[in-house]
Design a protein around this motif. Structure first.
Motif, PDB file in Angstrom:
ATOM      1  N   LEU A 166       6.815  -1.820  11.216  1.00 15.91           N
ATOM      2  CA  LEU A 166       6.839  -1.715   9.762  1.00 15.91           C
ATOM      3  C   LEU A 166       7.774  -2.790   9.242  1.00 15.91           C
ATOM      4  O   LEU A 166       8.942  -2.844   9.595  1.00 15.91           O
ATOM      5  N   GLY A 185       9.643  -4.438   6.071  1.00 15.63           N
ATOM      6  CA  GLY A 185      10.085  -4.068   4.732  1.00 15.63           C
ATOM      7  C   GLY A 185      10.903  -5.169   4.095  1.00 15.63           C
ATOM      8  O   GLY A 185      11.387  -6.066   4.770  1.00 15.63           O
ATOM      9  N   LYS A 232       7.000 -11.393   2.827  1.00 15.88           N
ATOM     10  CA  LYS A 232       6.508 -10.547   3.918  1.00 15.88           C
ATOM     11  C   LYS A 232       5.051 -10.870   4.252  1.00 15.88           C
ATOM     12  O   LYS A 232       4.711 -11.070   5.412  1.00 15.88           O
ATOM     13  N   SER A 268      -0.737  -3.603   2.379  1.00 17.38           N
ATOM     14  CA  SER A 268       0.462  -2.902   2.758  1.00 17.38           C
ATOM     15  C   SER A 268       0.204  -1.411   2.947  1.00 17.38           C
ATOM     16  O   SER A 268      -0.786  -0.893   2.466  1.00 17.38           O
ATOM     17  N   GLN A 286       1.388   0.979   1.543  1.00 22.46           N
ATOM     18  CA  GLN A 286       1.332   1.701   0.269  1.00 22.46           C
ATOM     19  C   GLN A 286      -0.068   1.771  -0.317  1.00 22.46           C
ATOM     20  O   GLN A 286      -0.309   2.545  -1.234  1.00 22.46           O
ATOM     21  N   ASN A 310       2.792  -3.755   6.697  1.00 21.03           N
ATOM     22  CA  ASN A 310       3.723  -4.375   5.762  1.00 21.03           C
ATOM     23  C   ASN A 310       4.069  -3.321   4.714  1.00 21.03           C
ATOM     24  O   ASN A 310       3.190  -2.815   4.049  1.00 21.03           O
ATOM     25  N   SER A 311       5.329  -3.018   4.545  1.00 19.39           N
ATOM     26  CA  SER A 311       5.721  -1.890   3.721  1.00 19.39           C
ATOM     27  C   SER A 311       5.757  -2.177   2.232  1.00 19.39           C
ATOM     28  O   SER A 311       6.097  -1.311   1.451  1.00 19.39           O
ATOM     29  N   ASP A 367       7.087  -2.890  -1.248  1.00 23.93           N
ATOM     30  CA  ASP A 367       8.394  -2.933  -1.883  1.00 23.93           C
ATOM     31  C   ASP A 367       9.138  -1.594  -1.824  1.00 23.93           C
ATOM     32  O   ASP A 367       9.762  -1.191  -2.781  1.00 23.93           O
ATOM     33  N   TRP A 368       9.084  -0.892  -0.711  1.00 22.35           N
ATOM     34  CA  TRP A 368       9.810   0.370  -0.589  1.00 22.35           C
ATOM     35  C   TRP A 368      11.280   0.118  -0.653  1.00 22.35           C
ATOM     36  O   TRP A 368      11.853  -0.758  -0.166  1.00 22.35           O
TER      37      TRP A 368
END
Length: 149
Positions: free
Chosen positions: A25, A27, A34, A110, A112, A145-146, A148-149
């Motif tokens: 992952l 971030g 990213k 991503s 998300q 790819n996370s 914008d957490w």
């Protein structure tokens, strides 16, 4: 010291490198690169920089169209024929599409934006992310790819 095909910084962050079957992952803040980094890594894997032979790699985006990803790849002078671009958010659809390719690596950009049908919660939510880890995709070489957490 040899840092592998991705360079010193990436090797430092992921340790001994990419391990078959691993899930990574990535971030960071929005706009830090990213997606660009993952696209470059996907190209290096597809070109076989670490094996000496090319192999299929699939880069899936839930946020950008294939044309947008292709434009970034052109800008980065990525021209490998083994890098396949796909724009979807349904995990079952992604699984079906990549099955015939049997890719060496799969990058989903991503987390998300992707979802698993039949799981309560929105894409990127805790129940969705937890469920995604138990899908057959987890058995593939999957990088998420996370955003914008």
């Amino acid at each position: 010291m040899w840092y592998g095909p991705f360079g010193e910084e990436v090797s430092r962050v992921i340790g001994s490198g990419l391990v078959p079957g691993s899930l990574i992952l990535v971030g960071g803040d929005p706009g830090v690169g990213k997606s660009t980094l993952l696209l470059q890594m996907a190209a290096m894997i597809a070109e076989g920089h670490d094996l000496g032979r090319s192999a299929p790699v699939v880069y899936v985006s839930g946020e950008e169209s294939v044309e947008q990803i292709g434009s970034r790849a052109d800008h980065l002078s990525i021209g490998t024929e083994e890098l396949y671009l796909y724009s979807r958010t349904d995990i079952e659809d992604i699984q079906e599409k990549i099955q015939a390719l049997s890719p060496r690596a799969l990058i989903v950009d991503s987390i998300q934006t992707v979802y698993l049908k039949g799981v309560v919660g929105s894409a990127g939510g805790l129940s969705q992310v937890t469920s995604l880890q138990s899908t057959p995709l987890q058995e593939a070489k999957l990088d998420l790819n996370s955003g914008d957490w």
